[in-house]
Each structure stands twice: as structure tokens, then as C-alpha cells.
Design a protein around this motif. Structure first.
Motif, PDB file in Angstrom:
ATOM      1  N   PRO A 404       0.834  -1.217   0.000  1.00 49.87           N
ATOM      2  CA  PRO A 404       0.000   0.000   0.000  1.00 49.87           C
ATOM      3  C   PRO A 404       0.857   1.250   0.000  1.00 49.87           C
ATOM      4  O   PRO A 404       1.943   1.290   0.578  1.00 49.87           O
ATOM      5  CB  PRO A 404      -0.814  -0.127   1.298  1.00 49.87           C
ATOM      6  N   VAL A 405       0.370   2.263  -0.655  1.00 45.29           N
ATOM      7  CA  VAL A 405       1.091   3.519  -0.717  1.00 45.29           C
ATOM      8  C   VAL A 405       1.095   4.172   0.665  1.00 45.29           C
ATOM      9  O   VAL A 405       0.141   4.046   1.430  1.00 45.29           O
ATOM     10  CB  VAL A 405       0.447   4.455  -1.759  1.00 45.29           C
ATOM     11  N   GLU A 406       2.183   4.848   0.965  1.00 50.62           N
ATOM     12  CA  GLU A 406       2.273   5.580   2.230  1.00 50.62           C
ATOM     13  C   GLU A 406       1.695   6.979   2.033  1.00 50.62           C
ATOM     14  O   GLU A 406       2.184   7.755   1.212  1.00 50.62           O
ATOM     15  CB  GLU A 406       3.733   5.675   2.691  1.00 50.62           C
ATOM     16  N   ILE A 407       0.657   7.282   2.789  1.00 50.55           N
ATOM     17  CA  ILE A 407       0.016   8.590   2.674  1.00 50.55           C
ATOM     18  C   ILE A 407       0.788   9.590   3.534  1.00 50.55           C
ATOM     19  O   ILE A 407       1.047   9.328   4.711  1.00 50.55           O
ATOM     20  CB  ILE A 407      -1.451   8.526   3.137  1.00 50.55           C
ATOM     21  N   PRO A 408       1.167  10.717   2.962  1.00 50.44           N
ATOM     22  CA  PRO A 408       1.885  11.728   3.765  1.00 50.44           C
ATOM     23  C   PRO A 408       1.047  12.164   4.966  1.00 50.44           C
ATOM     24  O   PRO A 408      -0.186  12.211   4.901  1.00 50.44           O
ATOM     25  CB  PRO A 408       2.076  12.881   2.779  1.00 50.44           C
ATOM     26  N   GLN A 409       1.721  12.455   6.046  1.00 55.18           N
ATOM     27  CA  GLN A 409       1.027  12.921   7.243  1.00 55.18           C
ATOM     28  C   GLN A 409       0.507  14.331   7.010  1.00 55.18           C
ATOM     29  O   GLN A 409       1.267  15.261   6.736  1.00 55.18           O
ATOM     30  CB  GLN A 409       1.989  12.905   8.440  1.00 55.18           C
ATOM     31  N   LEU A 410      -0.800  14.497   7.087  1.00 53.85           N
ATOM     32  CA  LEU A 410      -1.411  15.797   6.859  1.00 53.85           C
ATOM     33  C   LEU A 410      -2.119  16.258   8.126  1.00 53.85           C
ATOM     34  O   LEU A 410      -2.640  15.442   8.884  1.00 53.85           O
ATOM     35  CB  LEU A 410      -2.430  15.729   5.714  1.00 53.85           C
ATOM     36  N   PRO A 411      -2.150  17.564   8.353  1.00 55.44           N
ATOM     37  CA  PRO A 411      -2.921  18.073   9.496  1.00 55.44           C
ATOM     38  C   PRO A 411      -4.409  17.887   9.216  1.00 55.44           C
ATOM     39  O   PRO A 411      -4.820  17.736   8.067  1.00 55.44           O
ATOM     40  CB  PRO A 411      -2.542  19.555   9.546  1.00 55.44           C
ATOM     41  N   PRO A 412      -5.226  17.883  10.256  1.00 58.02           N
ATOM     42  CA  PRO A 412      -6.681  17.832  10.031  1.00 58.02           C
ATOM     43  C   PRO A 412      -7.111  19.007   9.154  1.00 58.02           C
ATOM     44  O   PRO A 412      -6.750  20.155   9.433  1.00 58.02           O
ATOM     45  CB  PRO A 412      -7.262  17.928  11.438  1.00 58.02           C
ATOM     46  N   LEU A 413      -7.868  18.703   8.094  1.00 56.95           N
ATOM     47  CA  LEU A 413      -8.250  19.737   7.151  1.00 56.95           C
ATOM     48  C   LEU A 413      -9.764  19.807   7.002  1.00 56.95           C
ATOM     49  O   LEU A 413     -10.456  18.798   7.128  1.00 56.95           O
ATOM     50  CB  LEU A 413      -7.635  19.457   5.773  1.00 56.95           C
ATOM     51  N   THR A 414     -10.237  20.988   6.733  1.00 52.96           N
ATOM     52  CA  THR A 414     -11.629  21.199   6.355  1.00 52.96           C
ATOM     53  C   THR A 414     -11.625  21.924   5.011  1.00 52.96           C
ATOM     54  O   THR A 414     -10.605  22.522   4.628  1.00 52.96           O
ATOM     55  CB  THR A 414     -12.379  22.056   7.391  1.00 52.96           C
ATOM     56  N   PRO A 415     -12.721  21.895   4.272  1.00 53.89           N
ATOM     57  CA  PRO A 415     -12.744  22.595   2.982  1.00 53.89           C
ATOM     58  C   PRO A 415     -12.364  24.064   3.096  1.00 53.89           C
ATOM     59  O   PRO A 415     -11.713  24.611   2.186  1.00 53.89           O
ATOM     60  CB  PRO A 415     -14.194  22.412   2.523  1.00 53.89           C
ATOM     61  N   ALA A 449      -9.247   8.951   1.075  1.00 58.40           N
ATOM     62  CA  ALA A 449      -9.425   9.053   2.528  1.00 58.40           C
ATOM     63  C   ALA A 449     -10.188  10.313   2.931  1.00 58.40           C
ATOM     64  O   ALA A 449     -10.689  10.400   4.061  1.00 58.40           O
ATOM     65  CB  ALA A 449      -8.057   9.048   3.208  1.00 58.40           C
ATOM     66  N   ALA A 450     -10.281  11.277   2.025  1.00 55.92           N
ATOM     67  CA  ALA A 450     -10.926  12.549   2.357  1.00 55.92           C
ATOM     68  C   ALA A 450     -12.438  12.441   2.205  1.00 55.92           C
ATOM     69  O   ALA A 450     -12.931  11.803   1.272  1.00 55.92           O
ATOM     70  CB  ALA A 450     -10.403  13.655   1.448  1.00 55.92           C
ATOM     71  N   PRO A 451     -13.201  13.067   3.093  1.00 54.94           N
ATOM     72  CA  PRO A 451     -14.655  13.142   2.904  1.00 54.94           C
ATOM     73  C   PRO A 451     -14.960  13.859   1.590  1.00 54.94           C
ATOM     74  O   PRO A 451     -14.140  14.649   1.102  1.00 54.94           O
ATOM     75  CB  PRO A 451     -15.140  13.958   4.111  1.00 54.94           C
ATOM     76  N   PRO A 452     -16.126  13.598   0.992  1.00 56.27           N
ATOM     77  CA  PRO A 452     -16.430  14.185  -0.323  1.00 56.27           C
ATOM     78  C   PRO A 452     -16.235  15.691  -0.402  1.00 56.27           C
ATOM     79  O   PRO A 452     -15.661  16.197  -1.371  1.00 56.27           O
ATOM     80  CB  PRO A 452     -17.892  13.788  -0.549  1.00 56.27           C
ATOM     81  N   ALA A 453     -16.682  16.448   0.607  1.00 52.04           N
ATOM     82  CA  ALA A 453     -16.571  17.906   0.541  1.00 52.04           C
ATOM     83  C   ALA A 453     -15.102  18.350   0.532  1.00 52.04           C
ATOM     84  O   ALA A 453     -14.727  19.290  -0.175  1.00 52.04           O
ATOM     85  CB  ALA A 453     -17.308  18.548   1.708  1.00 52.04           C
ATOM     86  N   LEU A 454     -14.262  17.671   1.318  1.00 50.15           N
ATOM     87  CA  LEU A 454     -12.841  18.003   1.333  1.00 50.15           C
ATOM     88  C   LEU A 454     -12.184  17.591   0.018  1.00 50.15           C
ATOM     89  O   LEU A 454     -11.338  18.310  -0.521  1.00 50.15           O
ATOM     90  CB  LEU A 454     -12.154  17.321   2.518  1.00 50.15           C
ATOM     91  N   ARG A 455     -12.584  16.440  -0.505  1.00 50.44           N
ATOM     92  CA  ARG A 455     -12.051  15.984  -1.792  1.00 50.44           C
ATOM     93  C   ARG A 455     -12.375  17.002  -2.883  1.00 50.44           C
ATOM     94  O   ARG A 455     -11.527  17.325  -3.721  1.00 50.44           O
ATOM     95  CB  ARG A 455     -12.638  14.622  -2.142  1.00 50.44           C
TER      96      ARG A 455
END
Length: 472
Positions: A404-415, A449-455
Motif C-alpha cells: 500500500p502507498v504511504e500517505i503523507p502525514q497531513l494536518p486535520p483539514l476542512t474545505p 481518505a478525504a470526505p467528499p466535501a474536502l475531496r
């Protein structure tokens, strides 16, 4: 970098050479190895014919059919051909649009404007319906009621239960784009008719091939205007009619149903604006190219092309079934092969297939649906399909080895947190800064991995990053 407005004009041959060089970076539109975006029948001479027909009418303006009756005749011919193929009758009418999205927007507009007394109109669709319905609802200020499906098909009873007094349109797919599954159109149509609501069949994707697959014995439900309760249907000619891009047809059962589709305005000093579709000025080129394509291929030719698609789908589906690590996610009954993971990272697999020359369309998880890989199968794939099995096994093996690809560590994001600066930083960190999109597994994993609105916000920001002028 191209300067579209040089100080002095550039010789024609240089301009064409520059355009050919730009095209060299695109995915291949012919050759049966691109499973999305383009539709290739692999017929010698068809491209040249379409280009010549396009050139004949490229400067004709569809704004006024009384000024350019040639275009009116061609549009009526295309509508007539679609109506004959899709169960139309003597009263069937239609319009030629620029594509499936415009056809769906107009179907929703016609339904909305037929009920000016409803202040908050609503549209009922299954969760597998094309995203263009959401676009239509957004543009037209129609409330969207998305109904969960039963498996991969629309649930007639649930859709009937979702109809309210404010509902102006119910819609379903033949087939759905993501999975290639035909919804139970007769049952939904009956429920819509019982409730006095229009029912649109979105056959933009497969409407020009399903009739031929049925002739070849495919066990598919009735789906067109021959079904009581179906009030409109759309079909894209730039898909399985293999016409150049920019041509779709929207059919209505009768003139009264189509009438609210028009826009007219006379309360200004200029000419009275009257448009059957969204655009006003439009080139006759794509329409002429579509007429030339249909006349060149003919009904018997489309049947032969459907045979090629059917055979290619069978070969590809067998390859998926026989390869450990992947599985068919949906029955391969139409022109789509949809595969899911059985032990490998699908997004890594998509990159591995691309490295072997097979360009697929990864689809993100949705609700209970897992991530999948979508293959739109056209007639040209019949020649390349036998070589797909070995490459699929090799790609699965490599994907399994990579893990599996390693997903970069991202801070919690909102749109609301998505800024141009954040997008630029993410793109650079993911290796997209230089415009190389060959390794997309990490990107797709983040989006999945992102919710639809964030995507939506992430992709909007990325597209905005790409769409910048090259020189000011």
C-alpha cells in the motif's frame, strides 16, 4: 511555452508543428489502451471523414436556423436517428446539445420550468446517478434527493417513496457510468407515472450501444422511450456513436414536454433571443461531423462495433476473474469492466497498469462501495484485449510487492482551510509540481481518505493551480 498572441503572426506550418508537439504529451486517444474519456471504433478513414465534415460547417452558427438551414436539417436528422434507436414515436422531439452534462441540465430545466407553481422543486436520483445531475441541481437551484441503491442498482420502492409534492423529476441510469449497470427502468417509470412526475433516463454513456447489445442477446432490461412512464432520455453521440467530441441528443416523448426546455427573451432592444439549449452561438462543426460519422458507419456497422465491444468485455472480464488479487466488482453486462481489490492497493495497481501502457480510471470509495478501477471498453479494445491478461497479472504482482502507498502525514483539514498556498505545497510534496502525473497512487489515496466535501475542495484547488496563464 506557447504565446497565443505573438507580436507578429507565425507561419501555419510552425503553428501546426507546435500543436503536434503539445499533443505528444497527451494520453493516446487511439489504439485501445485508454479506458476513459475517448471512444475509438478503430475504423480506417473515419477520423479523416469527421475532420472534413467538421471543416465544412465549422463556421456555421447554430444560433439562427433560418439563416443556416443546413444545420437545422442535420440536427433534425440526428434527433430522428436517436429517436428510432431509442423507442421514439411520431410525436418524439429532441435537441442536439454539446454533451451529456448539458443534456441532463436541460432535462432538469424542462421539468423545473414545467411547474412554476413549485417554489422549491426537487429532483430524485439514485446514489449511482451521474454527478452531472448534482451540477444541474446546483445551477438550477433544485433540491437534490439522493436515494441509496439496492446493491448497484436503483431501488424502485425507495425512489418512489422519496417523491414529494415538490418533486419535478425522477431520473435513473442506463447504464450507470461507474459500474455499467442498468437500473430497473420499467419499475421506476411506473412509480413515477403513478405519482404524476416526469422520469428521465440518463443513457448518455451507453444509450448508443445498449440497443445493439440487446440485439446480440444481452439480457438487459427495457430502458428507452418504449417504456411507459419514460418522458425523456439522453444519449451522447460522442461516446458509442463514435462521433467527435461535443454532440449529445436529448429526446422528449412529445412537444409539450420539451417546451419548457427553451429559453426566450424579447424585452430588450436587440434581437429576440430564443434558445433550445444552453448555448446561443455554437459551431456546426461537431454536428456535421456527427452526421458524417453516423452515415459512414450505419446501423449494421454499429452492430459490428457492438460485437467487438462485447468480445473485448468478455476477454477483459475473464482476465480479471483469473487474476489473484483483483475481482470483478460488477457484472460485465454492458460496455464496462469494473474491478475491485482482492488483496492489492488499487491505486498502486492503476499506476502499474499505466506503466505498462494501460490507462484506467480509479474510482474512490463511496458509502459501502470500495475503491474500484473503471474500464470503459470501446471497439478498438478488441484488438488489444488479449494482451491485457498478462500485463494485469504482472501489474498485480508489482503492486503486491510495492504494498500500500504511504500517505503523507497531513494536518486535520476542512474545505475552508484549502488555500492556494496549501495546494501548491501539497502538489510539490507529491511530485506534481512539474506536471508529471504518471505516479498518482499517493494522490488518489489522499483523495480516497478525504470526505467528499474536502475531496472537492482539494481537487478544485489543484485544478485552479493548473489553470494559470503561461504569460502575461
Amino acid at each position: 511555452m506557447i504565446d497565443a498572441l505573438p507580436e507578429k503572426g507565425v507561419p501555419a506550418e510552425q503553428v501546426l508543428a507546435e500543436l503536434r508537439e503539445l499533443r505528444g504529451s497527451d494520453l493516446p486517444t487511439h489504439g485501445g489502451r485508454l479506458f476513459a474519456y475517448v471512444y475509438d471504433p478503430a475504423l480506417d478513414g473515419l477520423d479523416e471523414l469527421a475532420r472534413a465534415a467538421h471543416a465544412i460547417s465549422s463556421h456555421v452558427n447554430g444560433l439562427d436556423p433560418t439563416a443556416f438551414p443546413s444545420l437545422l436539417a442535420m440536427e433534425n436528422a440526428l434527433v430522428g436517428a436517436a429517436a428510432r434507436l431509442l423507442g421514439g414515436s411520431d410525436g418524439t422531439v429532441g435537441s442536439v446539445t454539446s454533451g451529456g452534462t448539458e443534456s441532463l441540465i436541460l432535462a432538469v430545466k424542462a421539468a423545473r420550468d414545467a411547474h412554476p407553481e413549485i417554489s422549491s422543486p426537487r429532483l430524485v436520483i439514485p446514489s449511482t446517478a451521474h454527478a452531472a445531475f448534482a451540477k444541474a441541481a446546483h445551477y438550477l437551484r433544485v433540491e437534490l434527493d439522493v436515494v441509496p441503491t439496492k446493491g448497484l442498482k436503483a431501488d424502485p420502492q425507495a425512489m418512489g417513496a422519496a417523491v414529494r409534492p415538490e418533486t419535478v423529476l425522477v431520473a435513473a441510469s442506463a447504464p450507470s457510468y461507474a459500474h455499467g449497470v442498468v437500473d430497473p427502468i420499467p419499475e421506476i417509470a411506473a412509480l413515477a407515472a403513478e405519482r404524476g412526475v416526469r422520469f428521465h433516463v440518463d443513457a448518455c454513456f451507453g444509450g448508443w450501444i445498449l440497443p445493439y447489445l440487446r440485439r446480440l442477446g444481452a439480457d438487459l432490461p427495457d430502458f428507452d422511450l418504449s417504456v411507459p412512464g419514460v418522458t425523456s432520455i439522453s444519449v451522447d453521440l460522442h461516446k458509442y456513436a463514435y462521433a467527435p467530441k461535443g454532440v449529445s441528443v436529448l429526446l422528449h416523448r412529445d412537444e409539450a414536454l420539451r417546451r419548457p426546455q427553451y429559453f426566450a427573451y424579447a424585452d430588450w432592444p436587440g434581437y429576440t433571443m430564443i434558445n433550445p439549449i444552453i448555448s446561443s452561438t455554437r459551431s456546426g462543426g461537431p454536428i456535421a461531423a456527427a452526421v458524417a460519422t453516423l452515415r459512414s458507419i450505419g446501423d449494421a456497422g454499429y452492430r459490428d462495433l457492438a460485437v467487438s465491444v462485447q468480445e473485448a468485455v468478455s476477454i477483459l472480464a475473464a482476465a480479471v476473474t483469473e487474476t489473484d488479487g483483483v475481482r470483478l466488482y460488477a457484472p460485465a453486462e454492458t460496455s464496462v469492466v469494473c474491478l475491485a481489490s482482492d488483496g492489492v492497493d488499487l491505486f498502486v495497481l492503476a499506476d502499474e497498469l499505466a506503466a505498462r501502457g494501460w490507462h484506467t480510471q480509479p474510482q474512490m470509495a463511496y458509502g459501502d462501495f470500495p475503491p474500484t478501477i473503471h474500464l470503459t471498453v470501446t471497439a478498438s479494445v478488441r484488438a488489444t484485449a488479449p494482451s491485457f491478461a498478462a500485463d494485469l497479472k504482472s501489474a498485480v504482482s508489482s503492486a503486491r510487492a510495492r504494498g500500500p502507498v504511504e500517505i503523507p502525514q497531513l494536518p486535520p483539514l476542512t474545505p475552508e482551510m484549502i488555500t492556494p498556498e496549501l495546494i501548491a505545497s501539497l502538489a510539490e510534496g507529491l511530485g506534481l509540481g512539474g506536471g508529471d502525473f504518471s505516479q498518482m497512487a499517493a494522490v488518489n489515496s489522499i483523495l480516497n481518505a478525504a470526505p467528499p466535501a474536502l475531496r472537492e475542495a482539494l481537487l478544485t484547488g489543484f485544478l485552479s493551480l493548473l489553470q494559470r496563464p503561461t504569460a502575461l
